[in-house]
Design a protein around this motif. Sequence first.
Motif, PDB file in Angstrom:
ATOM      1  N   UNK B   1       0.843  -1.196   0.000  1.00 30.53           N
ATOM      2  CA  UNK B   1       0.000   0.000   0.000  1.00 30.53           C
ATOM      3  C   UNK B   1       0.878   1.246   0.000  1.00 30.53           C
ATOM      4  N   UNK B   2       0.449   2.218  -0.747  1.00 32.34           N
ATOM      5  CA  UNK B   2       1.191   3.478  -0.805  1.00 32.34           C
ATOM      6  C   UNK B   2       0.467   4.513   0.052  1.00 32.34           C
ATOM      7  N   UNK B   3       1.177   5.034   1.058  1.00 41.39           N
ATOM      8  CA  UNK B   3       0.584   6.012   1.976  1.00 41.39           C
ATOM      9  C   UNK B   3       1.275   7.354   1.797  1.00 41.39           C
ATOM     10  N   UNK B   4       0.498   8.370   1.545  1.00 39.87           N
ATOM     11  CA  UNK B   4       1.045   9.712   1.479  1.00 39.87           C
ATOM     12  C   UNK B   4       0.706  10.424   2.787  1.00 39.87           C
ATOM     13  N   UNK B   5       1.724  10.995   3.435  1.00 38.22           N
ATOM     14  CA  UNK B   5       1.489  11.695   4.698  1.00 38.22           C
ATOM     15  C   UNK B   5       1.776  13.175   4.511  1.00 38.22           C
ATOM     16  N   UNK B   6       0.777  13.989   4.762  1.00 36.24           N
ATOM     17  CA  UNK B   6       0.941  15.435   4.623  1.00 36.24           C
ATOM     18  C   UNK B   6       1.306  16.023   5.980  1.00 36.24           C
ATOM     19  N   UNK B   7       2.479  16.655   6.040  1.00 31.89           N
ATOM     20  CA  UNK B   7       2.917  17.250   7.310  1.00 31.89           C
ATOM     21  C   UNK B   7       3.091  18.756   7.138  1.00 31.89           C
ATOM     22  N   UNK B   8       2.945  19.458   8.239  1.00 37.81           N
ATOM     23  CA  UNK B   8       3.154  20.914   8.230  1.00 37.81           C
ATOM     24  C   UNK B   8       4.259  21.226   9.217  1.00 37.81           C
ATOM     25  N   UNK B   9       5.069  22.197   8.862  1.00 38.41           N
ATOM     26  CA  UNK B   9       6.071  22.651   9.814  1.00 38.41           C
ATOM     27  C   UNK B   9       5.511  23.890  10.513  1.00 38.41           C
ATOM     28  N   UNK B  10       5.562  23.891  11.844  1.00 44.77           N
ATOM     29  CA  UNK B  10       4.989  25.007  12.609  1.00 44.77           C
ATOM     30  C   UNK B  10       6.018  25.548  13.602  1.00 44.77           C
ATOM     31  N   UNK B  11       5.720  26.703  14.135  1.00 41.68           N
ATOM     32  CA  UNK B  11       6.577  27.313  15.149  1.00 41.68           C
ATOM     33  C   UNK B  11       6.634  26.398  16.370  1.00 41.68           C
ATOM     34  N   UNK B  35       7.951  19.774  13.339  1.00 41.54           N
ATOM     35  CA  UNK B  35       6.804  19.142  12.677  1.00 41.54           C
ATOM     36  C   UNK B  35       5.590  19.313  13.590  1.00 41.54           C
ATOM     37  N   UNK B  36       4.508  19.809  13.040  1.00 43.09           N
ATOM     38  CA  UNK B  36       3.249  19.956  13.774  1.00 43.09           C
ATOM     39  C   UNK B  36       2.929  18.634  14.484  1.00 43.09           C
ATOM     40  N   UNK B  37       2.658  18.710  15.782  1.00 44.61           N
ATOM     41  CA  UNK B  37       2.557  17.481  16.577  1.00 44.61           C
ATOM     42  C   UNK B  37       1.549  16.457  16.041  1.00 44.61           C
ATOM     43  N   UNK B  38       0.305  16.849  15.741  1.00 44.04           N
ATOM     44  CA  UNK B  38      -0.610  15.838  15.179  1.00 44.04           C
ATOM     45  C   UNK B  38      -0.088  15.220  13.874  1.00 44.04           C
ATOM     46  N   UNK B  39       0.645  16.007  13.086  1.00 46.34           N
ATOM     47  CA  UNK B  39       1.210  15.462  11.846  1.00 46.34           C
ATOM     48  C   UNK B  39       2.324  14.453  12.150  1.00 46.34           C
ATOM     49  N   UNK B  40       3.077  14.699  13.233  1.00 44.62           N
ATOM     50  CA  UNK B  40       4.105  13.738  13.638  1.00 44.62           C
ATOM     51  C   UNK B  40       3.447  12.398  13.982  1.00 44.62           C
ATOM     52  N   UNK B  41       2.256  12.470  14.592  1.00 45.12           N
ATOM     53  CA  UNK B  41       1.521  11.230  14.898  1.00 45.12           C
ATOM     54  C   UNK B  41       0.960  10.586  13.621  1.00 45.12           C
ATOM     55  N   UNK B  42       0.574  11.419  12.658  1.00 44.78           N
ATOM     56  CA  UNK B  42       0.101  10.876  11.368  1.00 44.78           C
ATOM     57  C   UNK B  42       1.247  10.132  10.686  1.00 44.78           C
ATOM     58  N   UNK B  43       2.439  10.714  10.736  1.00 42.73           N
ATOM     59  CA  UNK B  43       3.610  10.056  10.151  1.00 42.73           C
ATOM     60  C   UNK B  43       3.900   8.744  10.880  1.00 42.73           C
ATOM     61  N   UNK B  44       3.804   8.788  12.202  1.00 46.98           N
ATOM     62  CA  UNK B  44       4.034   7.574  12.994  1.00 46.98           C
ATOM     63  C   UNK B  44       3.027   6.483  12.596  1.00 46.98           C
ATOM     64  N   UNK B  45       1.776   6.886  12.417  1.00 51.33           N
ATOM     65  CA  UNK B  45       0.743   5.915  12.022  1.00 51.33           C
ATOM     66  C   UNK B  45       1.075   5.315  10.659  1.00 51.33           C
ATOM     67  N   UNK B  46       1.580   6.149   9.742  1.00 55.12           N
ATOM     68  CA  UNK B  46       1.942   5.662   8.406  1.00 55.12           C
ATOM     69  C   UNK B  46       3.115   4.682   8.492  1.00 55.12           C
ATOM     70  N   UNK B  47       4.123   5.049   9.294  1.00 60.72           N
ATOM     71  CA  UNK B  47       5.312   4.187   9.412  1.00 60.72           C
ATOM     72  C   UNK B  47       4.959   2.872  10.094  1.00 60.72           C
TER      73      UNK B  47
END
Lengths: 325, 256
Positions: B1-11, B35-47
């Motif tokens: 499966x190919x997973x694309x994870x969209x992350x945002x960089x925040x202050x 890395x925006x914290x919820x996005x870091x968790x999205x990346x973790x979920x993808x990995x």
Amino acid sequence: MSVLAVLELGAGEWRRLSWETLAASQQLGAAMGLPVCAAAAGNGLKKPVAELTGKRLERVYAIEHELLATYTADGFTAALEGLIRRISPRYVLLPHTYQTRDFAPKLATRFGRVLVSDVVAWRLEDGRPVFVRQLFQGKLNADVCAAEGEPTFVSLQAGAFASAPVVEGSAKVEWVAPALEPALIRARPGEPFQESRRSVDLSAAERIVAVGRGIKEQQNLRIVEELAEALGAELAASRPVCDNGWLPMERQVGSSGQVVSPKLYVAVGISGAIQHVVGMKGARTIVAINKDREAPIFEVADYGIVGDLFEVVPALVAELRKSGS
Amino acid sequence: MKILTAIKQVVGRDARLRINPEATWVVEEDLEFEINEPDAYALEAALSFKDRHGGEVVVVSVGPERVSRAIREALAKGADRGIHIETAGGAPLDSLQVATLLARVVADEAPDLVLTGLQSDDLGYGQTGVVLAELMGWPHATIIMEIELAAGGLRVKRELEGGWFQYVELPLPAVLTVQSGISKLRYATLMGIKRARTKEVKRIPAGELGPAPPPAVRIARIYAPPPAKQTQFLEGGAAEVAAKLVEKLRSEARVL
């Protein structure tokens, strides 16, 4: 041309936030000289809708369909899109709930708009409303304007419009039967459930000591446990502490945890992100202990101590023990 | 499966924010970004999904030059390749603008699943993922705590309010917005950091992705929030402030 309040039901009853949304819509309507309507989607709306006929509203749209019996983003978006295209409201106000967060951005996108989400206040400027939102987890506020065009979609933060009463009057009900096909609904939602039976009911606690990220490590929790003990308080936490597994999820205060209103709330090492503050700002007396004077928690605190919690908390425990509270 | 994870960089979370002279955003110079914290968790979920089922994790981010660091960090944690949609920076794009840029990359990459955090810690609109799903014509589910394969797609655990949850089944391709705390975040290993240097990062100037929609919302002014309460700050050493507080709680607030 109207203000449309989109109301939400929970277990067949209007949610408290629905009344806040209705009151805020009436205020906006009065300020803008626009009639106010309300809408709800579901199946079996007869009883809750009857409650609205005594409110001052131009019309209540009850969108009924068996495919709306259970919430889905596809079903609710289609149902509301149809109504909004037909009646062309200028403003659409919704409660900022998990359900709204799930479908309202999708609904707004169908009109090429962006939902102005989690709004805490509004005021008129040159005859147009300016909406106030919180940025950077509550550290700053922003005045936000929607681009020209209609409608403007706005979701309202829980409690932000709680003080305004709903104006009584009368309302006509219009039943709407949307054309929905089963194939339209792609997600299959299961029954809601709770993870485990709650053993602590924080909403009944008179005093709460809550701990946040500032505690740094699980082993440091001992000092806040001692403070809770010395105060006769329940121990609670902000989300990151529970995410780390340092305290069980049932001790979490905030939008995804419990909403509490104790007599005393002591926030230790909690910065005061919006998601936490909505769960505790109803406390009568709030004490905040935080190393960062700029932390938003101080905006809601009655008493603030800017300092190192690892020094202040043990000193507080010693003082309480000394004076025998 | 190919997973694309969209992350945002925040202050960064502990950053001292200064408002710019136009009062339309913060001064970004000298600030730490992460890395925006919820996005870091999205990346973790993808990995973690890839750990269990195999496949590819592509990380995509929209933003100015500084964003390349967030992409490198994601690659060091285990993402396979990165896509940087380059913008000029300055005033932030709104959710519809960002989702429109992401949708063009998603259409091109054709992943089975897109994951992103449920909201950003800076603007906090909390809707980019849902808007992206709508632009793609895909189903979505929000505030997700668990992701499993199921017959015909996915079975996900969605957080509801007040300690309630529900399972939702949905077909693929789909977009999920991930809640923080979905599982423990992994750290980048030294080996991971070394490998990241050789991984591909495709840079696409936002202008090459076609016309962006005009802003649908505009920040007119930002400012420090007025305090909801008149806070009494207690000053002094630890023992001194402790004594003052106990006295105040007892005789002024009368809560002890």
